[in-house]
Design a protein around this motif. Structure first.
Motif, PDB file in Angstrom:
ATOM      1  N   LEU A  82      -5.429  63.639  26.780  1.00 50.73           N
ATOM      2  CA  LEU A  82      -4.447  64.361  25.842  1.00 50.73           C
ATOM      3  C   LEU A  82      -4.082  65.893  26.322  1.00 50.73           C
ATOM      4  O   LEU A  82      -4.798  66.472  26.130  1.00 50.73           O
ATOM      5  N   THR A  83      -3.036  65.871  27.152  1.00 53.00           N
ATOM      6  CA  THR A  83      -2.870  67.019  27.748  1.00 53.00           C
ATOM      7  C   THR A  83      -1.720  67.807  27.095  1.00 53.00           C
ATOM      8  O   THR A  83      -1.062  67.134  26.580  1.00 53.00           O
ATOM      9  N   ASP A  84      -1.449  68.897  27.655  1.00 56.46           N
ATOM     10  CA  ASP A  84      -0.151  69.734  27.092  1.00 56.46           C
ATOM     11  C   ASP A  84       1.201  69.071  27.260  1.00 56.46           C
ATOM     12  O   ASP A  84       2.124  68.834  26.639  1.00 56.46           O
ATOM     13  N   THR A  85       1.119  68.146  28.660  1.00 51.77           N
ATOM     14  CA  THR A  85       2.387  67.497  28.953  1.00 51.77           C
ATOM     15  C   THR A  85       2.496  66.123  27.821  1.00 51.77           C
ATOM     16  O   THR A  85       3.577  66.023  27.436  1.00 51.77           O
ATOM     17  N   VAL A  86       1.352  65.722  27.610  1.00 55.85           N
ATOM     18  CA  VAL A  86       1.332  64.518  26.640  1.00 55.85           C
ATOM     19  C   VAL A  86       1.925  64.884  25.123  1.00 55.85           C
ATOM     20  O   VAL A  86       2.737  64.342  24.547  1.00 55.85           O
ATOM     21  N   LEU A  87       1.285  66.077  24.827  1.00 54.84           N
ATOM     22  CA  LEU A  87       1.773  66.623  23.346  1.00 54.84           C
ATOM     23  C   LEU A  87       3.184  67.074  23.420  1.00 54.84           C
ATOM     24  O   LEU A  87       3.830  66.953  22.352  1.00 54.84           O
ATOM     25  N   LEU A  88       3.743  67.702  24.534  1.00 53.92           N
ATOM     26  CA  LEU A  88       4.911  68.323  24.802  1.00 53.92           C
ATOM     27  C   LEU A  88       6.157  66.847  24.456  1.00 53.92           C
ATOM     28  O   LEU A  88       7.071  66.957  23.940  1.00 53.92           O
ATOM     29  N   ALA A 103       5.254  64.014  23.166  1.00 53.34           N
ATOM     30  CA  ALA A 103       5.039  63.487  21.739  1.00 53.34           C
ATOM     31  C   ALA A 103       5.833  64.192  21.019  1.00 53.34           C
ATOM     32  O   ALA A 103       6.540  63.636  20.034  1.00 53.34           O
ATOM     33  N   GLN A 104       5.870  65.589  21.047  1.00 55.46           N
ATOM     34  CA  GLN A 104       6.672  66.361  20.227  1.00 55.46           C
ATOM     35  C   GLN A 104       8.286  66.064  20.232  1.00 55.46           C
ATOM     36  O   GLN A 104       9.038  65.701  19.256  1.00 55.46           O
ATOM     37  N   ARG A 105       8.697  65.807  21.603  1.00 54.74           N
ATOM     38  CA  ARG A 105      10.030  65.496  21.882  1.00 54.74           C
ATOM     39  C   ARG A 105      10.396  64.008  21.107  1.00 54.74           C
ATOM     40  O   ARG A 105      11.498  63.917  20.570  1.00 54.74           O
ATOM     41  N   LEU A 106       9.462  62.962  21.112  1.00 55.58           N
ATOM     42  CA  LEU A 106       9.504  61.849  20.540  1.00 55.58           C
ATOM     43  C   LEU A 106       9.798  61.898  19.192  1.00 55.58           C
ATOM     44  O   LEU A 106      10.487  61.174  18.587  1.00 55.58           O
ATOM     45  N   LEU A 107       9.010  62.808  18.487  1.00 56.17           N
ATOM     46  CA  LEU A 107       8.892  62.777  17.143  1.00 56.17           C
ATOM     47  C   LEU A 107      10.171  63.299  16.697  1.00 56.17           C
ATOM     48  O   LEU A 107      10.503  63.078  15.589  1.00 56.17           O
ATOM     49  N   GLU A 108      10.654  64.375  17.607  1.00 55.02           N
ATOM     50  CA  GLU A 108      11.966  64.908  17.173  1.00 55.02           C
ATOM     51  C   GLU A 108      13.172  63.904  17.391  1.00 55.02           C
ATOM     52  O   GLU A 108      14.213  63.999  16.796  1.00 55.02           O
ATOM     53  N   THR A 109      12.837  62.704  18.042  1.00 58.92           N
ATOM     54  CA  THR A 109      14.111  61.817  18.350  1.00 58.92           C
ATOM     55  C   THR A 109      13.855  60.666  17.533  1.00 58.92           C
ATOM     56  O   THR A 109      14.994  60.085  17.555  1.00 58.92           O
ATOM     57  N   HIS A 110      12.649  60.139  17.388  1.00 59.09           N
ATOM     58  CA  HIS A 110      12.480  58.955  16.561  1.00 59.09           C
ATOM     59  C   HIS A 110      11.756  59.099  15.468  1.00 59.09           C
ATOM     60  O   HIS A 110      10.841  59.756  15.123  1.00 59.09           O
ATOM     61  N   PRO A 111      11.761  58.012  14.574  1.00 59.62           N
ATOM     62  CA  PRO A 111      11.119  57.946  13.241  1.00 59.62           C
ATOM     63  C   PRO A 111       9.629  57.592  13.430  1.00 59.62           C
ATOM     64  O   PRO A 111       9.399  56.463  13.075  1.00 59.62           O
ATOM     65  N   ALA A 123       3.570  58.522  18.531  1.00 58.05           N
ATOM     66  CA  ALA A 123       4.241  59.260  19.390  1.00 58.05           C
ATOM     67  C   ALA A 123       3.400  59.740  20.515  1.00 58.05           C
ATOM     68  O   ALA A 123       3.794  59.634  21.798  1.00 58.05           O
ATOM     69  N   ILE A 124       2.070  59.810  20.243  1.00 51.98           N
ATOM     70  CA  ILE A 124       1.086  60.369  21.285  1.00 51.98           C
ATOM     71  C   ILE A 124       0.944  58.793  22.453  1.00 51.98           C
ATOM     72  O   ILE A 124       0.939  59.066  23.507  1.00 51.98           O
TER      73      ILE A 124
END
Length: 72
Positions: A3-9, A11-19, A25-26
């Motif tokens: 669970l790196t910063d890259t994965v978290l970033l 995941a954040q993009r996915l949360l902003e794009t998909h329900p 998302a992770i």
């Protein structure tokens, strides 16, 4: 996958794009990054397995091959 910063970033993009839920998302972010590594090594793409319709839709929208094990 760690669970790196890259994965978290991602995941954040996915949360902003998909329900999606945060955990989903992770999971999807990890799969997308792993798939990119496979493709850069000229290996076959991974197949994303899930039984959640929203997660499968998001994975398809992100360009992953998907499968629902409940269909077999």
């Amino acid at each position: 996958m760690d669970l790196t910063d890259t994965v978290l970033l991602e995941a954040q993009r996915l949360l902003e794009t998909h329900p999606l839920r945060a955990g989903d998302a992770i999971q999807l972010a990890s799969a997308l990054l792993a798939n990119a590594q496979l493709q850069s090594a000229n290996l076959p793409a991974l197949i994303f397995l899930a039984s959640d319709a929203r997660l499968l839709t998001a994975a398809n929208d992100e360009g992953l091959q998907t499968d629902d094990p409940q269909n077999h």
